[in-house]
Scaffold this motif. Structure first.
Motif, PDB file in Angstrom:
ATOM      1  N   SER A   1       0.868  -1.193   0.000  1.00 36.47           N
ATOM      2  CA  SER A   1       0.000   0.000   0.000  1.00 36.47           C
ATOM      3  C   SER A   1       0.900   1.237   0.000  1.00 36.47           C
ATOM      4  CB  SER A   1      -0.855   0.055   1.263  1.00 36.47           C
ATOM      5  OG  SER A   1      -1.659  -1.080   1.350  1.00 36.47           O
ATOM      6  N   ILE A   2       0.507   2.241  -0.759  1.00 39.79           N
ATOM      7  CA  ILE A   2       1.324   3.471  -0.770  1.00 39.79           C
ATOM      8  C   ILE A   2       0.494   4.717  -0.430  1.00 39.79           C
ATOM      9  CG2 ILE A   2       3.172   2.703  -2.322  1.00 39.79           C
ATOM     10  CD1 ILE A   2       1.533   4.093  -4.588  1.00 39.79           C
ATOM     11  N   HIS A   3      -0.778   4.515  -0.046  1.00 40.69           N
ATOM     12  CA  HIS A   3      -1.611   5.681   0.276  1.00 40.69           C
ATOM     13  C   HIS A   3      -2.062   5.696   1.741  1.00 40.69           C
ATOM     14  CE1 HIS A   3      -1.708   6.790  -3.893  1.00 40.69           C
ATOM     15  NE2 HIS A   3      -2.196   5.613  -4.236  1.00 40.69           N
ATOM     16  N   ASP A   4      -1.520   4.816   2.552  1.00 32.43           N
ATOM     17  CA  ASP A   4      -1.991   4.704   3.937  1.00 32.43           C
ATOM     18  C   ASP A   4      -0.900   5.047   4.939  1.00 32.43           C
ATOM     19  OD1 ASP A   4      -4.480   3.816   2.999  1.00 32.43           O
ATOM     20  OD2 ASP A   4      -3.790   1.746   2.913  1.00 32.43           O
ATOM     21  N   GLY A   5      -0.142   6.096   4.624  1.00 35.53           N
ATOM     22  CA  GLY A   5       0.975   6.473   5.488  1.00 35.53           C
ATOM     23  C   GLY A   5       2.255   6.492   4.669  1.00 35.53           C
ATOM     24  N   PRO A   6       3.385   6.812   5.334  1.00 38.01           N
ATOM     25  CA  PRO A   6       4.632   6.960   4.575  1.00 38.01           C
ATOM     26  C   PRO A   6       5.189   5.627   4.057  1.00 38.01           C
ATOM     27  CG  PRO A   6       5.025   7.165   6.933  1.00 38.01           C
ATOM     28  CD  PRO A   6       3.551   7.081   6.764  1.00 38.01           C
ATOM     29  N   GLY A   7       5.875   5.698   2.922  1.00 41.41           N
ATOM     30  CA  GLY A   7       6.586   4.543   2.390  1.00 41.41           C
ATOM     31  C   GLY A   7       5.679   3.423   1.918  1.00 41.41           C
TER      32      GLY A   7
ATOM     33  N   TYR B 215       9.807  -2.055   3.964  1.00 38.68           N
ATOM     34  CA  TYR B 215       9.521  -0.976   4.919  1.00 38.68           C
ATOM     35  C   TYR B 215      10.812  -0.231   5.244  1.00 38.68           C
ATOM     36  CZ  TYR B 215       5.618  -4.239   5.926  1.00 38.68           C
ATOM     37  OH  TYR B 215       4.572  -5.098   5.832  1.00 38.68           O
ATOM     38  N   ARG B 216      11.875  -1.041   5.468  1.00 39.91           N
ATOM     39  CA  ARG B 216      13.149  -0.448   5.852  1.00 39.91           C
ATOM     40  C   ARG B 216      13.657   0.489   4.753  1.00 39.91           C
ATOM     41  NH1 ARG B 216      15.986  -5.308   7.895  1.00 39.91           N
ATOM     42  NH2 ARG B 216      14.563  -5.284   9.653  1.00 39.91           N
ATOM     43  N   ALA B 217      13.535   0.025   3.519  1.00 42.24           N
ATOM     44  CA  ALA B 217      14.076   0.803   2.397  1.00 42.24           C
ATOM     45  C   ALA B 217      13.243   2.055   2.111  1.00 42.24           C
ATOM     46  CB  ALA B 217      14.132  -0.073   1.156  1.00 42.24           C
ATOM     47  N   SER B 218      11.939   2.014   2.424  1.00 43.39           N
ATOM     48  CA  SER B 218      11.055   3.113   2.019  1.00 43.39           C
ATOM     49  C   SER B 218      10.550   3.963   3.178  1.00 43.39           C
ATOM     50  CB  SER B 218       9.827   2.527   1.292  1.00 43.39           C
ATOM     51  OG  SER B 218       9.035   1.776   2.201  1.00 43.39           O
TER      52      SER B 218
ATOM     53  N   THR C 192       4.167   2.320  12.721  1.00 43.25           N
ATOM     54  CA  THR C 192       2.744   1.951  12.806  1.00 43.25           C
ATOM     55  C   THR C 192       1.853   3.168  12.530  1.00 43.25           C
ATOM     56  OG1 THR C 192       2.779   2.408  15.175  1.00 43.25           O
ATOM     57  CG2 THR C 192       3.114   0.119  14.513  1.00 43.25           C
ATOM     58  N   ALA C 193       0.773   2.924  11.797  1.00 42.55           N
ATOM     59  CA  ALA C 193      -0.214   3.978  11.539  1.00 42.55           C
ATOM     60  C   ALA C 193      -1.615   3.412  11.742  1.00 42.55           C
ATOM     61  CB  ALA C 193      -0.062   4.508  10.116  1.00 42.55           C
TER      62      ALA C 193
END
Ligand code: SF4
Ligand code: SF4
Length: 312
Positions: free
Chosen positions: A12-18, A122-125, A157-158
Motif C-alpha cells: 500500500s502506498i496511500h496509507d501512510g509513509p513509504g 519498509y526499511r528501504a522506504s 505503525t499507523a
C-alpha cells in the motif's frame, strides 16, 4: 488473542509513509453515505454476491440449507439476506466465484506473518504497518495487540480512524501508534449526523485530546461533491487545523464512486445519487489552493495547487 479482518493489503502506498501493509479490521459504528469499504461495516463475515459472474448452474442452491439462494429470470443468483446465516457453505461450490465469504477470524500471529514478510521494503522506504477498516477501534484490544506486535518488531505503525471511539481506546493504542490518519468528514454537526449516522462532537473532542497528548496526526478529509465539498466545510477544516498547531497537516481525499458497486455485492442499498461524480482535477486543486491561502499545511496536494496559492 483473535480478531476479525477482511483483508491484508501488501504494498500500500496511500496509507501512510513509504511502502506499507494495510490490515483491514471488520466493524464500524459509522454509516457514511459515501463508504467505499462496505465489507468493513458489519463485524461478522459476510457473503459477497457478484451476480454478473453467475452461470446459473444451481450448485449453490443445493448447498444452501437455509433456502437463501435462488435464480432470477435472467438465470443469475439472487440472495434473501434475511435467511442467510453466513455459514459459508455456498462459496466452495461456486466455480466462477460469484459467491465469496468476506471476513475471517485471525490471531495476532496470523496477521503479523504476512506483515513481517515485507520488512525489507519498509526499511528501504520508511514504511510499515497501517490498521484500517471498518474502524480499527471497533476492536480495540485486537488493534492494540497488533500495534504492540508491530512495534516489538521495529515497524512504523499507523492507524486510520474515524475518531468515533471511546477516548480510553484511543489513549490505549496511542503509545504504540506512530501516526494517526484521522478523518474529518463534516463540520456542520447536523449534516455530520445525517451523512454518517453519528455526531461529530465526540470525534472532535478525541481529536483535541489526541493532539494535546502529543500524538502525530494527519487530518484526512474526504471531499464529496453535493455533500461536504463546499466553502463552509473547507472553512471548518481550516479552523480546526488552525487550533492544532502540531498537526502534521491536512490531506484532502477526492471522492470516487468505486464503493457503489461493492455496496450491491453486500446487499446495501446504493445510497449515493448517480449525479454525485468523482471531482475533476481542477476542483481538487481549487480546494487545496483555498486551504493553502488560509495557511493550512497541505499534504499530498496535487501539482498546481501551490502555484495557484502563489498567484493573485
Ligand atoms: S454456484 Fe455460482 S454460478 Fe452456480 S448458480 Fe450459484 S452463484 Fe451461480
Ligand atoms: S452463506 Fe450459507 S446461509 Fe448464506 S447463502 Fe450461502 S449457504 Fe446459504
Amino acid at each position: 488473542m483473535t480478531g476479525r479482518i477482511f483483508d491484508i493489503q501488501r504494498f500500500s502506498i496511500h496509507d501512510g509513509p513509504g511502502i506499507r501493509t494495510t490490515v483491514f479490521l471488520k466493524g464500524c459504528p459509522l454509516r457514511c453515505k459515501w463508504c467505499h469499504n462496505p465489507e468493513g461495516i458489519g463485524p461478522e463475515p459476510q457473503l459477497s454476491v457478484m451476480a454478473a459472474k453467475c452461470v446459473g448452474c444451481k450448485a449453490c442452491l443445493a448447498a444452501c440449507k437455509e433456502g437463501a439462494l435462488a435464480l432470477n429470470g435472467s438465470q443469475k443468483v439472487v440472495i434473501d439476506r434475511a435467511r442467510c446465516t453466513s455459514c459459508g457453505d455456498c462459496p466452495p461450490v461456486c466455480d466462477p466465484k460469484a459467491l465469496e465469504m468476506v471476513g475471517r477470524t485471525a490471531t495476532v500471529d496470523e496477521v503479523m506473518a504476512p506483515v513481517l514478510r515485507d520488512r525489507e521494503y519498509y526499511r528501504a522506504s520508511g514504511g510499515g504497518m497501517t490498521l484500517s477498516g471498518g474502524e480499527p477501534l471497533f476492536q480495540p484490544a485486537f488493534a492494540g495487540a497488533l500495534l504492540k506486535a508491530a512495534r516489538a518488531a521495529g515497524l512504523h505503525t499507523a492507524v486510520e480512524t474515524s475518531g468515533f471511539a471511546e477516548w480510553a481506546a484511543l489513549d490505549q493504542i496511542r503509545p504504540d501508534t506512530d501516526l494517526f490518519l484521522y478523518d474529518y468528514k463534516e463540520t456542520d454537526p447536523h449534516l455530520h449526523q445525517a451523512f454518517t449516522g453519528q455526531p461529530n462532537a465526540p470525534i472532535l473532542e478525541n481529536l483535541r485530546k489526541l493532539h494535546a497528548a502529543g500524538a502525530r496526526i494527519l487530518l484526512r478529509c474526504p471531499m464529496i461533491p453535493e455533500f461536504n465539498a463546499r466553502k463552509e466545510h473547507l472553512d471548518g477544516i481550516a479552523r480546526t487545523a488552525g487550533e492544532l498547531p502540531r498537526l502534521i497537516g491536512v490531506e484532502l481525499l477526492a471522492y470516487h464512486r468505486l464503493g457503489s458497486s461493492k455496496l450491491r455485492r453486500f446487499g446495501f442499498p446504493t445510497r449515493m445519487p448517480e449525479s454525485v461524480k468523482s471531482p475533476d482535477a481542477e476542483a481538487v486543486r481549487e480546494w487545496n489552493a483555498y486551504l493553502a491561502r488560509k495557511g493550512v499545511r497541505l499534504v499530498n496536494a496535487p501539482p498546481g495547487a501551490v502555484s495557484k496559492v502563489a498567484g493573485p
